[in-house]
Design a protein around this motif. Sequence first.
Motif, PDB file in Angstrom:
ATOM      1  N   MET A 187       0.834  -1.182   0.000  1.00 59.77           N
ATOM      2  CA  MET A 187       0.000   0.000   0.000  1.00 59.77           C
ATOM      3  C   MET A 187       0.882   1.250   0.000  1.00 59.77           C
ATOM      4  SD  MET A 187      -2.810   1.062   2.866  1.00 59.77           S
ATOM      5  CE  MET A 187      -2.096   2.300   3.924  1.00 59.77           C
ATOM      6  N   THR A 188       0.621   2.150  -0.913  1.00 61.04           N
ATOM      7  CA  THR A 188       1.353   3.399  -0.993  1.00 61.04           C
ATOM      8  C   THR A 188       0.709   4.409  -0.044  1.00 61.04           C
ATOM      9  OG1 THR A 188       1.865   2.973  -3.305  1.00 61.04           O
ATOM     10  CG2 THR A 188       2.146   5.226  -2.519  1.00 61.04           C
ATOM     11  N   LYS A 189       1.541   5.011   0.791  1.00 57.02           N
ATOM     12  CA  LYS A 189       1.027   6.004   1.739  1.00 57.02           C
ATOM     13  C   LYS A 189       0.960   7.363   1.063  1.00 57.02           C
ATOM     14  CE  LYS A 189       3.001   3.664   5.728  1.00 57.02           C
ATOM     15  NZ  LYS A 189       3.926   3.776   6.842  1.00 57.02           N
ATOM     16  N   LYS A 190      -0.112   8.099   1.340  1.00 56.75           N
ATOM     17  CA  LYS A 190      -0.252   9.472   0.857  1.00 56.75           C
ATOM     18  C   LYS A 190       0.637  10.363   1.720  1.00 56.75           C
ATOM     19  CE  LYS A 190      -3.933   9.198  -1.972  1.00 56.75           C
ATOM     20  NZ  LYS A 190      -4.023   9.745  -3.297  1.00 56.75           N
ATOM     21  N   VAL A 191       1.089  11.474   1.141  1.00 47.18           N
ATOM     22  CA  VAL A 191       1.962  12.411   1.854  1.00 47.18           C
ATOM     23  C   VAL A 191       1.154  13.625   2.297  1.00 47.18           C
ATOM     24  CG1 VAL A 191       4.020  13.864   1.710  1.00 47.18           C
ATOM     25  CG2 VAL A 191       3.976  11.646   0.547  1.00 47.18           C
ATOM     26  N   LEU A 192       1.182  13.873   3.598  1.00 48.88           N
ATOM     27  CA  LEU A 192       0.549  15.051   4.190  1.00 48.88           C
ATOM     28  C   LEU A 192       1.617  16.095   4.497  1.00 48.88           C
ATOM     29  CD1 LEU A 192      -1.878  13.482   6.809  1.00 48.88           C
ATOM     30  CD2 LEU A 192      -2.513  14.690   4.726  1.00 48.88           C
ATOM     31  N   GLY A 193       1.192  17.339   4.547  1.00 50.45           N
ATOM     32  CA  GLY A 193       2.078  18.408   4.984  1.00 50.45           C
ATOM     33  C   GLY A 193       1.888  18.646   6.477  1.00 50.45           C
ATOM     34  N   ARG A 194       2.441  19.738   6.967  1.00 48.68           N
ATOM     35  CA  ARG A 194       2.365  20.011   8.412  1.00 48.68           C
ATOM     36  C   ARG A 194       1.007  20.550   8.841  1.00 48.68           C
ATOM     37  NH1 ARG A 194       3.411  25.383   9.517  1.00 48.68           N
ATOM     38  NH2 ARG A 194       3.985  26.588   7.685  1.00 48.68           N
ATOM     39  N   VAL A 195       0.233  21.090   7.901  1.00 45.33           N
ATOM     40  CA  VAL A 195      -1.130  21.552   8.171  1.00 45.33           C
ATOM     41  C   VAL A 195      -2.012  21.146   7.001  1.00 45.33           C
ATOM     42  CG1 VAL A 195      -0.395  23.510   9.594  1.00 45.33           C
ATOM     43  CG2 VAL A 195      -0.777  23.838   7.151  1.00 45.33           C
ATOM     44  N   ASP A 196      -3.307  21.082   7.245  1.00 46.47           N
ATOM     45  CA  ASP A 196      -4.234  20.724   6.181  1.00 46.47           C
ATOM     46  C   ASP A 196      -5.621  21.231   6.532  1.00 46.47           C
ATOM     47  OD1 ASP A 196      -5.227  19.450   3.780  1.00 46.47           O
ATOM     48  OD2 ASP A 196      -3.628  17.968   4.031  1.00 46.47           O
ATOM     49  N   LYS A 197      -6.570  20.957   5.648  1.00 47.86           N
ATOM     50  CA  LYS A 197      -7.979  21.263   5.882  1.00 47.86           C
ATOM     51  C   LYS A 197      -8.736  19.971   5.624  1.00 47.86           C
ATOM     52  CE  LYS A 197      -7.533  26.033   4.246  1.00 47.86           C
ATOM     53  NZ  LYS A 197      -7.615  26.725   5.494  1.00 47.86           N
ATOM     54  N   VAL A 198      -9.622  19.611   6.547  1.00 45.14           N
ATOM     55  CA  VAL A 198     -10.361  18.360   6.425  1.00 45.14           C
ATOM     56  C   VAL A 198     -11.827  18.573   6.777  1.00 45.14           C
ATOM     57  CG1 VAL A 198      -8.319  16.957   6.960  1.00 45.14           C
ATOM     58  CG2 VAL A 198      -9.886  17.615   8.795  1.00 45.14           C
ATOM     59  N   ASP A 199     -12.625  17.568   6.469  1.00 42.31           N
ATOM     60  CA  ASP A 199     -14.040  17.564   6.831  1.00 42.31           C
ATOM     61  C   ASP A 199     -14.279  16.499   7.894  1.00 42.31           C
ATOM     62  OD1 ASP A 199     -14.483  19.445   4.815  1.00 42.31           O
ATOM     63  OD2 ASP A 199     -15.117  17.933   3.353  1.00 42.31           O
ATOM     64  N   PHE A 200     -15.169  16.824   8.836  1.00 38.65           N
ATOM     65  CA  PHE A 200     -15.673  15.871   9.821  1.00 38.65           C
ATOM     66  C   PHE A 200     -17.175  15.739   9.555  1.00 38.65           C
ATOM     67  CE2 PHE A 200     -11.897  17.675  11.819  1.00 38.65           C
ATOM     68  CZ  PHE A 200     -11.246  16.543  12.289  1.00 38.65           C
ATOM     69  N   PRO A 201     -17.564  14.853   8.620  1.00 41.31           N
ATOM     70  CA  PRO A 201     -18.960  14.808   8.181  1.00 41.31           C
ATOM     71  C   PRO A 201     -19.960  14.495   9.293  1.00 41.31           C
ATOM     72  CG  PRO A 201     -17.718  12.941   7.300  1.00 41.31           C
ATOM     73  CD  PRO A 201     -16.738  13.870   7.937  1.00 41.31           C
ATOM     74  N   ASP A 202     -19.612  13.633  10.233  1.00 39.17           N
ATOM     75  CA  ASP A 202     -20.532  13.278  11.321  1.00 39.17           C
ATOM     76  C   ASP A 202     -20.779  14.452  12.271  1.00 39.17           C
ATOM     77  OD1 ASP A 202     -20.360  10.766  10.153  1.00 39.17           O
ATOM     78  OD2 ASP A 202     -19.014   9.978  11.690  1.00 39.17           O
ATOM     79  N   LEU A 203     -19.862  15.413  12.279  1.00 42.03           N
ATOM     80  CA  LEU A 203     -19.972  16.571  13.166  1.00 42.03           C
ATOM     81  C   LEU A 203     -20.452  17.822  12.417  1.00 42.03           C
ATOM     82  CD1 LEU A 203     -16.616  16.078  15.128  1.00 42.03           C
ATOM     83  CD2 LEU A 203     -18.893  15.201  15.708  1.00 42.03           C
ATOM     84  N   ASN A 204     -20.720  17.675  11.120  1.00 44.49           N
ATOM     85  CA  ASN A 204     -21.116  18.799  10.266  1.00 44.49           C
ATOM     86  C   ASN A 204     -20.093  19.933  10.283  1.00 44.49           C
ATOM     87  OD1 ASN A 204     -23.542  17.698   9.268  1.00 44.49           O
ATOM     88  ND2 ASN A 204     -24.574  18.238  11.183  1.00 44.49           N
ATOM     89  N   LEU A 205     -18.814  19.565  10.290  1.00 46.12           N
ATOM     90  CA  LEU A 205     -17.719  20.534  10.254  1.00 46.12           C
ATOM     91  C   LEU A 205     -16.948  20.326   8.954  1.00 46.12           C
ATOM     92  CD1 LEU A 205     -16.422  20.192  13.921  1.00 46.12           C
ATOM     93  CD2 LEU A 205     -17.770  22.079  12.979  1.00 46.12           C
ATOM     94  N   ASN A 206     -16.828  21.377   8.150  1.00 44.73           N
ATOM     95  CA  ASN A 206     -16.176  21.266   6.848  1.00 44.73           C
ATOM     96  C   ASN A 206     -15.070  22.294   6.679  1.00 44.73           C
ATOM     97  OD1 ASN A 206     -17.965  19.186   5.747  1.00 44.73           O
ATOM     98  ND2 ASN A 206     -19.520  20.777   5.892  1.00 44.73           N
ATOM     99  N   THR A 207     -14.044  21.896   5.945  1.00 44.76           N
ATOM    100  CA  THR A 207     -12.883  22.735   5.650  1.00 44.76           C
ATOM    101  C   THR A 207     -12.268  23.264   6.948  1.00 44.76           C
ATOM    102  OG1 THR A 207     -14.138  23.426   3.689  1.00 44.76           O
ATOM    103  CG2 THR A 207     -12.005  24.461   4.015  1.00 44.76           C
ATOM    104  N   ILE A 208     -11.979  22.336   7.843  1.00 47.10           N
ATOM    105  CA  ILE A 208     -11.445  22.672   9.168  1.00 47.10           C
ATOM    106  C   ILE A 208      -9.916  22.619   9.138  1.00 47.10           C
ATOM    107  CG2 ILE A 208     -11.391  21.981  11.598  1.00 47.10           C
ATOM    108  CD1 ILE A 208     -14.132  23.056  10.520  1.00 47.10           C
TER     109      ILE A 208
END
Length: 138
Positions: A1-22
């Motif tokens: 499995m190839t791992k994706k590369v993340l940076g030191r900060v990002d923006k994500v969604d928490f769909p169950d919490l209705n929080l987007n572009t966090i």
Amino acid sequence: MTKKVLGRVDKVDFPDLNLNTIDVKIDTGAYTSAIHCSKIREEGQKLYCIFESKGHPNFKSDEVVFDEYSYTDVKSSNGHRENRYKIKTSVIFFGKKYKINLTLSTREDMKFPVLIGRQFLRHKFLVDVDLENQSFNQ
């Protein structure tokens, strides 16, 4: 499995919490992941809280109720131990939904309302501190 590369900060969604572009900080020095919340209260077998932060307009929710939660001890970088509530929810990185454990924390004075730690990153991602917003930009 190839791992994706993340940076030191990002923006994500928490769909169950209705929080987007966090805004999230990727922190390989932290074992657990933490999310800022306020007005935490436990009534019967339920946990109530609100996700909001003045400095982050996207980080705002109505009161959220958790039927399932637990407690865990978290040791801060200065060695202080704190017993926190822990919830399970989902998060989206690179368009894929993952399960994540989050401890509930007071991060009002922090630059990022969410900290993503090693427990979640392990076996899924590599971190390149020279990069930012890798998941968000794809």
